[in-house]
Enzyme design. Structure first.
Site, PDB file in Angstrom:
ATOM      1  N   HIS A  62       1.893   4.301  -3.012  1.00 29.76           N
ATOM      2  CA  HIS A  62       1.879   5.761  -2.869  1.00 29.76           C
ATOM      3  C   HIS A  62       3.209   6.349  -3.354  1.00 29.76           C
ATOM      4  CE1 HIS A  62      -1.915   6.072  -0.884  1.00 29.76           C
ATOM      5  NE2 HIS A  62      -1.535   5.532   0.259  1.00 29.76           N
TER       6      HIS A  62
ATOM      7  N   HIS B  65       0.832  -1.207   0.000  1.00 29.89           N
ATOM      8  CA  HIS B  65       0.000   0.000   0.000  1.00 29.89           C
ATOM      9  C   HIS B  65       0.868   1.260   0.000  1.00 29.89           C
ATOM     10  CE1 HIS B  65      -3.625   2.397   1.247  1.00 29.89           C
ATOM     11  NE2 HIS B  65      -2.676   3.178   1.755  1.00 29.89           N
ATOM     12  N   GLU B  66       1.809   1.319   0.924  1.00 26.96           N
ATOM     13  CA  GLU B  66       2.664   2.506   1.030  1.00 26.96           C
ATOM     14  C   GLU B  66       3.630   2.611  -0.139  1.00 26.96           C
ATOM     15  OE1 GLU B  66       1.946   4.781   3.012  1.00 26.96           O
ATOM     16  OE2 GLU B  66       0.554   3.650   4.283  1.00 26.96           O
TER      17      GLU B  66
END
Length: 241
Positions: free
Chosen positions: A50, A46-47
């Protein structure tokens, strides 16, 4: 993602941990251990998503801060990590970006929305992949699933699919500091954006109330079950299980 002063969050975290430990059984401990890989995968990807999206838009801030990698240690926030284990929802260490560095193919606001959406999108992609693996193991490796190792692997695969759906949906809630608020702001009229910006602290409080009271679970659980069951059903149809 949250207030600069995290003392209140650590108090809340302690309450969650104590509550969780009070009801701890051998089965619950085993469940937590088997959930660890799912949490690490969901948060890390997820990170990373980003950071990757920001980098592709021209901002090298995440890369300079060592976030453009798949090392879980680069992306874990202690509070969010423990909450994912004990409460089923949480977050990773926020990826810092500088929209002024974007290459201007899109407006800064659109760029921020793209970066925000990249995290949940990655979770949904992983949820699809692991749902197919989960069903494929059932169809093509029944003998392996009959072993203790196979049962453990199958449980981890299923937990990873479920965790990614949960993290993706949770972060799409349109309240600061979640990704959903950054996506929504892109589509709001100017006056509404200004009002939301002025009232941001109130929205933080609303989010904390939803979180602390467990309302987040009531919001997420129906969608979580619908999406998870839907993915398994689609995978079963495609693989003809």
């Amino acid at each position: 993602m949250f207030f600069s002063d995290k003392r209140y969050l650590y108090v809340i975290l302690t309450i969650f941990i104590i509550t969780g430990l009070m009801g701890m059984t051998q089965d619950r401990i085993l469940s937590l251990v088997l959930t660890l890989p799912a949490v690490l995968i969901a948060i890390t990807f997820h990170e990373f998503a980003h950071a990757f999206a920001a980098n592709k838009l021209g901002d090298d801030t995440p890369e300079a801060q060592g976030r453009l990698n798949l090392n879980p240690l680069s992306h874990i926030d202690p509070v969010g990590f423990v909450l994912l284990l004990f409460a089923g929802f949480g977050w990773g260490k926020p990826v810092q970006i500088n929209p002024r560095n974007f290459d201007r193919k899109y407006s800064m606001e659109t760029g921020e929305a793209i970066v925000a959406f990249a995290g949940p999108l990655m979770n949904f992609i992983l949820a699809i992949v692991f749902s197919f693996i989960y069903v494929a193991m059932f169809k093509f490796a029944p003998a392996f699933l009959g072993t203790q190792t196979g049962e453990i692997v199958w449980t981890i695969v299923g937990s990873t699919a479920l965790m990614n759906v949960g993290l993706g949906l949770f972060n799409l809630i349109p309240l600061p500091p979640l990704d959903g608020s950054k996506i929504l702001i892109r589509f709001l009229p100017y006056n509404v954006k200004r009002w939301v910006s002025e009232k941001e602290s109130i929205f933080y409080i609303i989010f904390l109330i939803i979180w602390i009271t467990g309302l987040a679970g009531y919001i997420i659980t129906p969608a979580l079950e619908f999406v998870s069951n839907g993915l398994i059903h689609i995978a079963s149809l495609i693989l003809r299980v």
